[in-house]
Structure formats: C-alpha cells, structure tokens
Scaffold this active site. Structure first.
Site, PDB file in Angstrom:
ATOM      1  CG  HIS A  20      15.523 -53.658 -13.010  1.00 14.59           C
ATOM      2  ND1 HIS A  20      15.641 -54.584 -14.000  1.00 14.59           N
ATOM      3  CD2 HIS A  20      14.575 -52.784 -13.451  1.00 14.59           C
ATOM      4  CE1 HIS A  20      14.815 -54.289 -14.995  1.00 14.59           C
ATOM      5  NE2 HIS A  20      14.171 -53.187 -14.705  1.00 14.59           N
ATOM      6  CG  HIS A  42      15.306 -63.403 -14.505  1.00 14.49           C
ATOM      7  ND1 HIS A  42      14.003 -63.335 -14.889  1.00 14.49           N
ATOM      8  CD2 HIS A  42      15.927 -62.354 -15.096  1.00 14.49           C
ATOM      9  CE1 HIS A  42      13.826 -62.302 -15.691  1.00 14.49           C
ATOM     10  NE2 HIS A  42      14.986 -61.682 -15.841  1.00 14.49           N
ATOM     11  CG  ASP A  86      22.174 -57.278 -15.117  1.00 14.26           C
ATOM     12  OD1 ASP A  86      21.066 -57.329 -14.563  1.00 14.26           O
ATOM     13  OD2 ASP A  86      22.433 -56.501 -16.053  1.00 14.26           O
TER      14      ASP A  86
HETATM   15  C1  SDX Z   1      17.408 -57.851 -14.493  1.00 14.77           C
HETATM   16  O1  SDX Z   1      12.580 -58.806 -14.729  1.00 14.77           O
HETATM   17  C2  SDX Z   1      13.423 -58.759 -15.670  1.00 14.77           C
HETATM   18  O2  SDX Z   1      13.197 -59.221 -16.773  1.00 14.77           O
HETATM   19  C3  SDX Z   1      14.735 -58.058 -15.336  1.00 14.77           C
HETATM   20  C4  SDX Z   1      15.813 -58.125 -16.412  1.00 14.77           C
HETATM   21  C5  SDX Z   1      15.424 -57.332 -17.636  1.00 14.77           C
HETATM   22  O3  SDX Z   1      15.956 -57.632 -18.733  1.00 14.77           O
HETATM   23  O4  SDX Z   1      14.679 -56.342 -17.498  1.00 14.77           O
HETATM   24  O5  SDX Z   1      16.031 -59.477 -16.798  1.00 14.77           O
HETATM   25  C6  SDX Z   1      17.128 -57.532 -15.910  1.00 14.77           C
HETATM   26  O6  SDX Z   1      17.016 -57.110 -13.638  1.00 14.77           O
HETATM   27  C7  SDX Z   1      18.110 -59.141 -14.178  1.00 14.77           C
HETATM   28  C8  SDX Z   1      18.239 -59.373 -12.638  1.00 14.77           C
HETATM   29  C9  SDX Z   1      19.463 -58.585 -12.141  1.00 14.77           C
HETATM   30  N1  SDX Z   1      19.521 -58.635 -10.690  1.00 14.77           N
HETATM   31  C10 SDX Z   1      20.451 -59.340 -10.049  1.00 14.77           C
HETATM   32  O7  SDX Z   1      21.264 -60.067 -10.608  1.00 14.77           O
HETATM   33  C11 SDX Z   1      20.442 -59.168  -8.537  1.00 14.77           C
HETATM   34  C12 SDX Z   1      20.562 -60.528  -7.876  1.00 14.77           C
HETATM   35  N2  SDX Z   1      19.343 -61.309  -8.128  1.00 14.77           N
HETATM   36  C13 SDX Z   1      18.323 -61.270  -7.103  1.00 14.77           C
HETATM   37  O8  SDX Z   1      18.219 -60.093  -6.386  1.00 14.77           O
HETATM   38  C14 SDX Z   1      17.021 -61.936  -7.533  1.00 14.77           C
HETATM   39  O9  SDX Z   1      17.335 -63.103  -8.144  1.00 14.77           O
HETATM   40  C15 SDX Z   1      16.079 -61.170  -8.435  1.00 14.77           C
HETATM   41  C16 SDX Z   1      15.749 -59.832  -7.900  1.00 14.77           C
HETATM   42  C17 SDX Z   1      16.641 -61.038  -9.789  1.00 14.77           C
HETATM   43  C18 SDX Z   1      14.772 -61.977  -8.523  1.00 14.77           C
HETATM   44  O10 SDX Z   1      14.266 -62.004  -7.261  1.00 14.77           O
HETATM   45  P1  SDX Z   1      12.869 -62.751  -6.940  1.00 14.77           P
HETATM   46  O11 SDX Z   1      12.254 -63.306  -8.150  1.00 14.77           O
HETATM   47  O12 SDX Z   1      12.065 -61.832  -6.105  1.00 14.77           O
HETATM   48  O13 SDX Z   1      13.366 -63.995  -6.122  1.00 14.77           O
HETATM   49  P2  SDX Z   1      13.513 -64.015  -4.583  1.00 14.77           P
HETATM   50  O14 SDX Z   1      14.272 -62.803  -4.118  1.00 14.77           O
HETATM   51  O15 SDX Z   1      12.184 -64.280  -4.004  1.00 14.77           O
HETATM   52  O16 SDX Z   1      14.478 -65.287  -4.399  1.00 14.77           O
HETATM   53  C19 SDX Z   1      13.967 -66.588  -4.263  1.00 14.77           C
HETATM   54  C20 SDX Z   1      15.006 -67.300  -3.387  1.00 14.77           C
HETATM   55  C21 SDX Z   1      15.282 -66.572  -2.061  1.00 14.77           C
HETATM   56  O17 SDX Z   1      15.790 -67.550  -1.152  1.00 14.77           O
HETATM   57  P3  SDX Z   1      14.776 -68.110   0.014  1.00 14.77           P
HETATM   58  O18 SDX Z   1      14.167 -66.888   0.674  1.00 14.77           O
HETATM   59  O19 SDX Z   1      13.778 -68.953  -0.736  1.00 14.77           O
HETATM   60  O20 SDX Z   1      15.656 -68.911   0.936  1.00 14.77           O
HETATM   61  O21 SDX Z   1      16.275 -67.298  -4.077  1.00 14.77           O
HETATM   62  C22 SDX Z   1      17.214 -66.539  -3.317  1.00 14.77           C
HETATM   63  C23 SDX Z   1      16.426 -65.653  -2.376  1.00 14.77           C
HETATM   64  O22 SDX Z   1      17.196 -65.336  -1.230  1.00 14.77           O
HETATM   65  N3  SDX Z   1      17.948 -65.731  -4.277  1.00 14.77           N
HETATM   66  C24 SDX Z   1      19.246 -65.544  -4.239  1.00 14.77           C
HETATM   67  C25 SDX Z   1      19.530 -64.739  -5.350  1.00 14.77           C
HETATM   68  N4  SDX Z   1      18.401 -64.481  -6.006  1.00 14.77           N
HETATM   69  C26 SDX Z   1      17.412 -65.087  -5.326  1.00 14.77           C
HETATM   70  N5  SDX Z   1      20.199 -65.979  -3.359  1.00 14.77           N
HETATM   71  C27 SDX Z   1      21.464 -65.594  -3.652  1.00 14.77           C
HETATM   72  N6  SDX Z   1      21.806 -64.809  -4.705  1.00 14.77           N
HETATM   73  C28 SDX Z   1      20.879 -64.379  -5.566  1.00 14.77           C
HETATM   74  N7  SDX Z   1      21.222 -63.623  -6.606  1.00 14.77           N
END
Ligand code: SDX
Length: 437
Positions: free
Chosen positions: A268, A307, A363
């Site tokens: 997050h 996201h 971010d």
């Molecule tokens: C914020 O919710 C909000 O609005 C949050 C926010 C706000 O203003 O409050 O916007 C702020 O928190 C932004 C997000 C910051 N976090 C990161 O940058 C961390 C990296 N991102 C991931 O951890 C992820 O993208 C999330 C947590 C942001 C979202 O995760 P989801 O929606 O649960 O998606 P998921 O984990 O189910 O991913 C779907 C697929 C998966 O692959 P498969 O299992 O289908 O093979 O996408 C892949 C994930 O492995 N994936 C990524 C990835 N994010 C998702 N692979 C590599 N790098 C990534 N960053």
C-alpha cells in the site's frame, strides 16, 4: 425497459428468487432468503480481500480504473492539481464543494491555528530509538493524541468532530517533521504560521539556524500538488481500516493511527519507499532487463506497478511525472529517473505486464521526486499519510452519517473441525488407533 433485477434459480430446491439491482450492485443481505430449509442460515457471498464487494455508498471520490479517471467530489484530479492548493482540496473533500474566498481564508486560519502539538507529545516522541521508522513513530504519536483530547470520543457531536478534524490536519505535518528531526537528533522547529501548509512543513523539517526558513517555491508547489494527489482514493486498504475502526465509534485519533498502520504496508503506501530500494538495487539502466526477468519469473514484484482498481495508467502517476520535471529543473535530474523510465518502457511493452494490466501507480514516481527534494526514503510513507488524513477523515465522517452503516463485522466460511469432546492432557498426543471403518 428491462427490469433492474436478477432472477435466481436455486437448483437445490428449484425455488426462484428475484434480487433487485441498485447502482450496479445487489444487496448481499437479499441472498440470505435463499435457503434449503428453515434451519439454513441462507446464502452469503464469499469475497476474500473484498475483490468485488462494495462496503459503503460514498460521494467523495470516483475512480474509473479502466479509463484511468480520478475525481474528488466530481472534479477531475488534473484540474484540481493544476488550479488548487492542498488545503483548498481538503475543504472540497471534507465538505463537498470548493470553498469561496472567505471560506478558504477561514479554513486556512483554522488549520494553521492547530499546527502546534502539546509539549508532552514531544516527550512521547523522545521515547523512540534514533533509528525508529517514522511511520511507527507517526502512528503511535497520533494514537497518543487520543489521550490528549478525550472529548474526541463523542463522535456524534459535529462540533467536536470538526475540531478533531482540524487538529489532525493541522498537526500531522508537525508530528511528521518531529519524527524526522528526532531521527537526526536535531532540535524541533516550531510551526511558523506565516507560511503556507507545505512551506511550514518544509520549515519544520529543514530549518536550521536561519531566522526564517525560505522554501523554494517550485518545490513547495510540487509538494502541494503531491499532497493533492494523495488526499483520497475511495475504499483503499487504509480507508477501509479507518471506516472499520470508526464504525465501533472509536475516536478519530485511534482510527487514524490504525489507518496509518495499514498504509505503512509495502503493498500500500509503503510502496513508495520500496520503489527507491528497488531502483537502488537495480543500480543502473543496463541492469533493468535482468531485473524484469526476475519479476516475470514471479520472484519479485515490480514495486510501484499494478493496482487493484486501475487497469490503465494511474492518472496521478502521469501528473507526478509532470511535477518531476519541474522539481528536477531545481534539484537537477535524478539518475534514478532513467532507471524508472526504462522499467516503465519495458513494462508497457512486455506481455507479462500488458496481460496483467500492470501500469505505474501513484507510488512509482513519487519516491524519485521526494528523494530529489531532499526527503529520506523512510519518510516517504509519512508524506503519503499527511494528505491521506484528509481522505480518511472525510470517509470517517461520511460513514458516521450513513444511516445504513453499523459496526463492521464480516461473516466467515467456517472450514475448521467439527464438534469434538475435550481431550484430557494425559491422552493428548497418544496415537489412537483409528477405528477401522
Ligand atoms: C497504493 O487501493 C488503492 O487505491 C491504493 C492506493 C491509494 O491511493 O490508496 O492507490 C495506493 O497502495 C498503490 C499500490 C502500491 N503498491 C505497490 O506498488 C506494490 C506493488 N503492487 C502489487 O503488490 C499489486 O499490484 C497491488 C497490491 C497494488 C494490487 O494487487 P492485487 O489487485 O491484489 O493484484 P494481484 O496481486 O492479484 O495481481 C494480479 C496479477 C498477479 O499475477 P498472477 O498471479 O495472475 O500470475 O498481477 C501480478 C500478480 O503477481 N502483479 C504483479 C504486480 N502486481 C500484480 N507482478 C509484478 N509486479 C507487480 N507490482
């Protein structure tokens, strides 16, 4: 005109049900009538991490993840970032409309009036080790404010709510700056109420022996824009915590501390700090392809990418990229930007990311700007928490005013043991020959 309803046939009983659809959603409670008999609890929805569950109705922020749209109270984020100050947007998010000139003047005066913190709170901060993480210090100190303002527990008193809201918005930068000064062993700098919200924050962070701190106007404006971009984001993880803790009628200081705790997680708000670590680990642009292979093999996440809602470019990331150019004109271009741009270039072309609709989020670029402005990476999430306090408080007030809301208490699908009798101590661990069926 087709009826806004679902017709459900329960194959178990061959009974049919009509479930009304409102605003693109059905009420989960309407499913409880679907039973196999009088003793059946009725159907629930099972939705781990609330992937497809609306917990509330809200009029504050609208996001269209497919189109990359973000609006506060109907105003596009691009217009607000370009034309407003952070406190002006804070007023909009909290009260529903942009303030008139007299309203804005009064509002800025009220927030400015609440920038000081009680001297005992400073002593509280001194209890932390020099290397304590600023988010741990911030969340703890905000929770401690609950003890300084016990009247805040009267959450249904609108005047007392407004007072706590002004206190929290006014004091967050002060506490944030003090956590930073504490970690450096520098004396605290008292708020300078002649400065704007962001200039005052910069003064409390960086003023040394000079009589008055003079913020670079380009950097102060960039920080104001970054605060606007981070102010609210509908039902994100930390806002969900704010609403959930607030639903038990806990006071807003303890609810805000809980929300800050949620924000600190690397998935997050903690991601901005992790992005910098990632860029440092990569080290140079030519090492990006090898790093991307590790990400694509699932060993690592590309921090700052992806996201839950945005399946297009996070509109905030685009604005931050624009602001970065303005900041680098003052600070000089960060070498990390070249690595970030190369990561983005590859990700936007590579099927792994395209297929998963992974784009830069808020971010990804914010940390690069913050570092160029002189902020240390471990304070980046604190820089997220300061403006997000406005969104948390607006969502908290909206929840308290929503007649449909009650204490948040989800159900579960039980997967544990069936009923069994107590096992005396002497019999535990003794292999019991399983009865031959
Ligand atoms: C914020 O919710 C909000 O609005 C949050 C926010 C706000 O203003 O409050 O916007 C702020 O928190 C932004 C997000 C910051 N976090 C990161 O940058 C961390 C990296 N991102 C991931 O951890 C992820 O993208 C999330 C947590 C942001 C979202 O995760 P989801 O929606 O649960 O998606 P998921 O984990 O189910 O991913 C779907 C697929 C998966 O692959 P498969 O299992 O289908 O093979 O996408 C892949 C994930 O492995 N994936 C990524 C990835 N994010 C998702 N692979 C590599 N790098 C990534 N960053």
């Amino acid at each position: 005109m087709p009826k806004e309803a679902l017709s459900i046939l329960d194959e178990r009983t061959h009974a049919t049900y009509e479930i009304p659809i409102h605003n693109g959603a059905i009420r989960a409670m309407d499913l409880r009538q679907i039973k196999t008999g009088p003793d059946d609890f009725g159907l629930m929805t099972y939705d781990p991490a609330f992937m497809n569950t609306a917990s509330c109705r809200s009029a504050i922020t609208f996001i269209d993840g497919d189109k990359g749209i973000l609006r506060y109270r109907g105003y596009p984020i691009e217009q607000l970032a370009e034309r407003c100050t952070f406190l002006e947007v804070a007023y909009l998010i909290l009260f529903g409309d942009l303030p008139t000139a007299p309203q804005l003047k009064e509002w800025v005066g009220q927030i400015t009036h609440h920038t000081m913190i009680h001297e005992t709170t400073k002593k509280f901060l001194e209890g932390f080790r020099y290397d304590a993480h600023p988010m741990g210090m911030l969340a703890s100190t905000v929770a401690a404010l609950s003890t300084a303002y016990p009247e805040s527990r009267h959450v249904h008193d609108p005047e007392l709510r407004r007072l706590q809201i002004m206190r929290l918005i006014g004091k967050m930068p002060t506490i944030a700056a003090y956590t930073y000064r504490h970690s450096l062993g520098y004396p605290y700098v008292y708020p300078d109420n002649e400065l704007s919200y962001t200039e005052n924050f910069m003064s409390m962070l960086w003023k040394m022996a000079e009589p008055k701190y003079a913020a670079d106007p380009v950097l102060a404006r960039a920080l104001d824009i970054l605060f606007i971009l981070h102010a609210d984001h509908e039902q994100n993880c930390s806002t969900n915590v704010m609403r959930s803790v607030g639903s038990s009628h806990a006071d807003p200081y303890l609810a805000t501390a809980a929300a800050a705790a949620a924000l600190s997680g690397p998935l997050h708000g903690g991601a901005n700090e992790e992005v910098l670590r990632m860029l440092d680990e990569i080290g140079s642009k030519d090492k990006v392809p090898a790093y991307m292979e590790k990400v694509k093999s699932g060993q690592l996440k590309l921090m700052g990418f992806g996201h839950r809602v945005y399946k297009n470019y996070d509109p905030r990331a685009l604005i931050i990229k624009w602001a970065a150019d303005k900041v680098f004109e003052v600070t000089g271009r960060s070498a990390k930007l070249d690595i970030a741009l190369e990561l983005e270039r590859i990700a936007l072309e590579d099927d792994y990311f395209v297929k998963r609709k992974l784009y830069p989020n808020v971010d990804f670029y914010s940390g690069i700007i913050y570092q160029a402005m002189g902020f240390r990476p471990d304070i980046f999430t604190v820089l997220f928490a300061i403006p997000r306090t406005v969104g948390w408080l607006a969502q908290w007030e909206e929840m308290l005013g929503d007649s449909e809301q009650k204490i948040a208490r989800p159900r579960q699908v039980y997967t544990g043991q069936a009923v069994r009798d107590f096992m005396p101590l002497e019999k535990r661990g003794v292999e019991i020959a399983t009865p031959v069926v």
